[in-house]
Design a protein around this motif. Structure first.
Motif, mmCIF file in Angstrom:
data_model
loop_
_atom_site.group_PDB
_atom_site.id
_atom_site.type_symbol
_atom_site.label_atom_id
_atom_site.label_comp_id
_atom_site.label_asym_id
_atom_site.label_seq_id
_atom_site.Cartn_x
_atom_site.Cartn_y
_atom_site.Cartn_z
ATOM 1 N N LEU A 215 0.847 -1.189 0.000
ATOM 2 C CA LEU A 215 0.000 0.000 0.000
ATOM 3 C C LEU A 215 0.880 1.236 0.000
ATOM 4 O O LEU A 215 1.792 1.362 0.820
ATOM 5 C CB LEU A 215 -0.905 0.010 1.229
ATOM 6 C CG LEU A 215 -1.893 1.188 1.314
ATOM 7 C CD1 LEU A 215 -2.947 1.081 0.214
ATOM 8 C CD2 LEU A 215 -2.550 1.243 2.683
ATOM 9 N N LEU A 216 0.594 2.161 -0.915
ATOM 10 C CA LEU A 216 1.366 3.397 -1.031
ATOM 11 C C LEU A 216 0.452 4.586 -0.815
ATOM 12 O O LEU A 216 -0.563 4.738 -1.504
ATOM 13 C CB LEU A 216 2.021 3.499 -2.413
ATOM 14 C CG LEU A 216 2.822 4.782 -2.635
ATOM 15 C CD1 LEU A 216 4.095 4.762 -1.799
ATOM 16 C CD2 LEU A 216 3.156 4.987 -4.094
ATOM 17 N N MET A 238 1.215 -3.059 -6.327
ATOM 18 C CA MET A 238 1.171 -1.856 -5.512
ATOM 19 C C MET A 238 -0.211 -1.239 -5.597
ATOM 20 O O MET A 238 -0.739 -1.008 -6.685
ATOM 21 C CB MET A 238 2.231 -0.850 -5.971
ATOM 22 C CG MET A 238 2.195 0.461 -5.187
ATOM 23 S SD MET A 238 3.595 1.525 -5.595
ATOM 24 C CE MET A 238 4.889 0.679 -4.705
ATOM 25 N N TYR A 239 -0.788 -0.969 -4.437
ATOM 26 C CA TYR A 239 -2.093 -0.337 -4.330
ATOM 27 C C TYR A 239 -1.870 1.111 -3.908
ATOM 28 O O TYR A 239 -1.289 1.381 -2.856
ATOM 29 C CB TYR A 239 -2.969 -1.074 -3.321
ATOM 30 C CG TYR A 239 -3.287 -2.492 -3.744
ATOM 31 C CD1 TYR A 239 -4.512 -2.808 -4.318
ATOM 32 C CD2 TYR A 239 -2.347 -3.518 -3.588
ATOM 33 C CE1 TYR A 239 -4.802 -4.113 -4.714
ATOM 34 C CE2 TYR A 239 -2.628 -4.820 -3.989
ATOM 35 C CZ TYR A 239 -3.855 -5.102 -4.552
ATOM 36 O OH TYR A 239 -4.140 -6.396 -4.946
ATOM 37 N N VAL A 240 -2.321 2.050 -4.731
ATOM 38 C CA VAL A 240 -1.988 3.458 -4.555
ATOM 39 C C VAL A 240 -3.203 4.236 -4.064
ATOM 40 O O VAL A 240 -4.304 4.105 -4.617
ATOM 41 C CB VAL A 240 -1.480 4.065 -5.883
ATOM 42 C CG1 VAL A 240 -1.105 5.531 -5.690
ATOM 43 C CG2 VAL A 240 -0.275 3.272 -6.393
ATOM 44 N N LEU A 241 -2.997 5.057 -3.032
ATOM 45 C CA LEU A 241 -4.019 5.972 -2.549
ATOM 46 C C LEU A 241 -3.698 7.388 -3.025
ATOM 47 O O LEU A 241 -2.571 7.685 -3.414
ATOM 48 C CB LEU A 241 -4.092 5.941 -1.022
ATOM 49 C CG LEU A 241 -4.475 4.599 -0.368
ATOM 50 C CD1 LEU A 241 -4.507 4.743 1.152
ATOM 51 C CD2 LEU A 241 -5.816 4.102 -0.890
ATOM 52 N N ASP A 242 -4.689 8.276 -2.958
ATOM 53 C CA ASP A 242 -4.471 9.673 -3.347
ATOM 54 C C ASP A 242 -3.461 10.350 -2.436
ATOM 55 O O ASP A 242 -2.716 11.229 -2.840
ATOM 56 C CB ASP A 242 -5.792 10.448 -3.306
ATOM 57 C CG ASP A 242 -6.662 10.148 -4.513
ATOM 58 O OD1 ASP A 242 -6.113 10.036 -5.622
ATOM 59 O OD2 ASP A 242 -7.882 10.024 -4.352
ATOM 60 N N GLY A 243 -3.471 9.974 -1.192
ATOM 61 C CA GLY A 243 -2.588 10.557 -0.191
ATOM 62 C C GLY A 243 -2.831 9.846 1.119
ATOM 63 O O GLY A 243 -3.513 8.819 1.166
ATOM 64 N N PHE A 244 -2.276 10.398 2.196
ATOM 65 C CA PHE A 244 -2.453 9.737 3.484
ATOM 66 C C PHE A 244 -3.697 10.246 4.188
ATOM 67 O O PHE A 244 -3.837 11.431 4.490
ATOM 68 C CB PHE A 244 -1.240 9.947 4.393
ATOM 69 C CG PHE A 244 -1.433 9.325 5.752
ATOM 70 C CD1 PHE A 244 -1.337 7.950 5.913
ATOM 71 C CD2 PHE A 244 -1.749 10.108 6.854
ATOM 72 C CE1 PHE A 244 -1.539 7.359 7.154
ATOM 73 C CE2 PHE A 244 -1.947 9.527 8.104
ATOM 74 C CZ PHE A 244 -1.843 8.155 8.248
ATOM 75 N N ASP A 245 -4.603 9.349 4.462
ATOM 76 C CA ASP A 245 -5.752 9.575 5.323
ATOM 77 C C ASP A 245 -5.888 8.315 6.179
ATOM 78 O O ASP A 245 -6.027 7.216 5.630
ATOM 79 C CB ASP A 245 -7.022 9.801 4.512
ATOM 80 C CG ASP A 245 -8.252 9.872 5.397
ATOM 81 O OD1 ASP A 245 -8.976 8.854 5.498
ATOM 82 O OD2 ASP A 245 -8.483 10.933 6.000
ATOM 83 N N PRO A 246 -5.807 8.436 7.497
ATOM 84 C CA PRO A 246 -5.762 7.221 8.321
ATOM 85 C C PRO A 246 -6.949 6.294 8.117
ATOM 86 O O PRO A 246 -6.784 5.069 8.098
ATOM 87 C CB PRO A 246 -5.707 7.765 9.754
ATOM 88 C CG PRO A 246 -6.096 9.200 9.672
ATOM 89 C CD PRO A 246 -5.726 9.660 8.301
ATOM 90 N N LEU A 247 -8.135 6.862 7.933
ATOM 91 C CA LEU A 247 -9.310 6.023 7.718
ATOM 92 C C LEU A 247 -9.205 5.277 6.397
ATOM 93 O O LEU A 247 -9.462 4.064 6.325
ATOM 94 C CB LEU A 247 -10.583 6.873 7.752
ATOM 95 C CG LEU A 247 -11.908 6.105 7.630
ATOM 96 C CD1 LEU A 247 -12.057 5.096 8.752
ATOM 97 C CD2 LEU A 247 -13.080 7.089 7.625
ATOM 98 N N ALA A 248 -8.789 5.983 5.339
ATOM 99 C CA ALA A 248 -8.646 5.341 4.026
ATOM 100 C C ALA A 248 -7.571 4.269 4.053
ATOM 101 O O ALA A 248 -7.706 3.219 3.405
ATOM 102 C CB ALA A 248 -8.309 6.398 2.970
ATOM 103 N N VAL A 249 -6.496 4.493 4.796
ATOM 104 C CA VAL A 249 -5.426 3.502 4.899
ATOM 105 C C VAL A 249 -5.942 2.232 5.562
ATOM 106 O O VAL A 249 -5.723 1.113 5.066
ATOM 107 C CB VAL A 249 -4.223 4.082 5.680
ATOM 108 C CG1 VAL A 249 -3.246 2.976 6.075
ATOM 109 C CG2 VAL A 249 -3.509 5.139 4.846
#
Length: 526
Positions: A215-216, A238-249
């Motif tokens: 997870l990135l 690799m699974y990519v998120l828009d940015g860091f959000d603890p709930l989304a992580v």
């Protein structure tokens, strides 16, 4: 040259990053290698095809041309970064949280030939840079009013077998910009040799799950790409998120059965402190790679208790990328606070020595500057030979970090020589913040330090002398610095004083400044 002699010569050539990518692409081309923030996925074969298309377009540039990349997380960032090693060019990542002035400095200092940008977020900045630098070629990741849509161009190109345009191991393939104690950001020149060593250390010394589902949540165009090549090479996705959000992580870890991720300490704290932490099943995690700043031992102990013995620490710096030392999962002794404060032991790919101000090795248990030697090191700072000479002496990199070494070889960073603050995993240099504050009409003088903070590791704090007759407020100065330098470098604490305390040499006494904030906590989010 005979065919056999050519084969022997090629076999003797050092490995370059393109070799590792070719190897990663040579496996099962039908398996998923990348899952994007919108849920769309790309197979290894599709990633290889896009790398070929982009490489063919970029090969129109001369060797060693420098391409800036400014973008939020999207597929085109991966495509262009995968293509650059085959194109013989140099990538210059731009931090997406920077200001236009930061980007203009890099554009000029690095002599950028082109800028690839995200039109959904950086169109105005790209337009301003183009106005300042008329020779700058603009590539847009999608339709835009300015530049060339590189994605549309690539779609018209037929993929060809990937070939490596240039194998010179000392050619610079990446320029990583970092702040400097003099106020001038430094362009850290990373050769193919250094980058290939970086990946080799990650692949051999990092602990990887049997099935890599990474997870990135960091910027792909900046630090996030460091995990991409090892993940693909390990046969992972690799699974990519828009940015860091603890709930989304936490949602992603549970839904995607993530087995590994890379976090800075402040991100770990945010997960632990989230009110919904207990709702999520994080049991799929086998390894959490953490680094970039020191971690609070008590919080690391808490994380191990609540998430599990999955934490793996790496220590390095931009001048010696990613990994100089590691502390493996089994080496995290929750009953030993000094061990939890350690950054681990040196990897066998480098030599590490703790030295005093005269360059002599110190005895175990005594503090000394961490000095590093090996093929991992940068080639120097672009356009700054004097700074390069200060940083590298007789082949040893002086990191500026002061550490002690215990009898088992574990290092513990205790201080820094350089006037640097690490807040939330990002490097902040006091001089740059001071310069921004001093630009305000209501400021007569200031001094900036980092103070311990439970959330950010360190918080940026400033003491300010108001200009006579003005009534500038904390909010005014925070807004000013945020506009000038971005959120990360904005002071979280400001005290107004009559005079700046000075040392015997007439310089601001940073120890006295820090003492002013000893009883004050910081709770303002970046």
């Amino acid at each position: 040259m005979a065919e056999g002699e050519l084969a022997l010569e090629q076999a003797a050539m050092p490995c370059v990053p393109a070799d590792l990518l070719q190897s990663a692409f040579s496996g099962n081309r039908s398996r998923v290698g990348l899952v994007l923030p919108d849920g769309n996925s790309l197979t290894i074969g599709e990633l290889e095809a896009e790398a070929s298309r982009y490489a063919q377009l970029l090969s129109a540039f001369p060797l060693n041309a420098r391409i800036g990349v400014l973008s939020r997380n999207r597929a085109e960032v991966v495509h262009i970064l995968n293509a650059i090693p085959f194109s013989g060019l140099c990538a210059v990542p731009l931090h997406p949280f920077g200001s236009v002035e930061d980007f203009a400095y890099v554009t000029e200092d690095a002599s950028l030939d082109a800028l690839a940008f995200d039109p959904d977020h950086y169109c105005d900045i790209a337009a301003e840079l183009a106005a300042r630098f008329p020779d700058l070629q603009l590539f847009s990741f999608g339709p835009a009013q300015i530049g060339i849509d590189i994605g549309a161009l690539a779609a018209e190109v037929e993929p060809q077998p990937l070939s490596i345009r240039d194998r010179d191991p000392e050619a610079i393939e990446r320029l990583a910009y970092s702040g400097g104690t003099t106020g001038r950001p430094k362009g850290i020149m990373l050769s193919r040799r250094a980058l290939a060593t970086t990946y080799a250390i990650q692949l051999s010394e990092w602990e990887w799950p049997a099935e890599v589902r990474a997870l990135l949540c960091a910027p792909l165009s900046h630090s996030g790409s460091a995990l991409l090549v090892p993940t693909l090479h390990r046969g992972g996705a690799m699974y990519v998120l828009d940015g860091f959000d603890p709930l989304a992580v936490m949602q992603a870890i549970e839904a995607r059965r993530i087995t590994c991720t890379l976090l800075v300490p402040t991100m770990i704290y945010a997960l632990l402190d989230h009110p919904r932490f207990a709702e999520f099943d994080l049991s799929s995690l086998e390894c959490v790679y953490y680094g970039a700043s020191s971690i609070i031992p008590a919080r690391l102990k808490e994380a191990i208790a609540r998430i599990g013995p999955v934490f793996f620490q790496f220590y390095g710096q931009s001048e010696a990328p990613m990994t100089v030392t590691v502390m493996r999962r089994s080496e995290h002794d929750v009953d030993d606070e000094l061990r939890l404060a350690s950054c681990g032991r040196p990897v066998p790919w480098v030599r590490v020595s703790l030295r005093d101000d005269r360059g002599r090795e110190v005895a175990d248990g005594n503090p000394g500057e961490v000095c590093v030697q090996g093929s991992l090191l940068m080639s120097g700072y672009v356009n700054q030979p004097e700074e390069t000479a200060k940083a590298i002496f007789d082949g040893w990199l002086r990191t500026g970090d002061i550490a002690v070494c215990d009898r088992e070889g574990f290092l513990r960073i205790v201080d820094r020589k350089k006037d640097m603050i690490i807040s939330g995993g990002f490097n902040v240099f006091a001089r740059e913040v001071e310069d921004a504050l001093n630009e305000h009409d209501g400021v007569a003088g200031c001094a900036v330090v980092g103070v311990p903070d439970a959330k950010w590791g360190e918080a940026v704090a400033a003491v300010v002398v108001r200009l006579a007759g003005t009534d500038v407020s904390e909010a005014d100065l925070m807004a000013h610095v945020r506009k000038r330098k971005g959120a990360v470098q904005t002071p979280k604490l400001i005290k107004f004083v009559d005079t700046i305390p000075l040392s015997g040499l007439g310089k601001p006494d940073k120890n006295q400044v820090r003492d002013m904030f000893a009883d004050q906590s910081c709770g303002i989010a970046q």
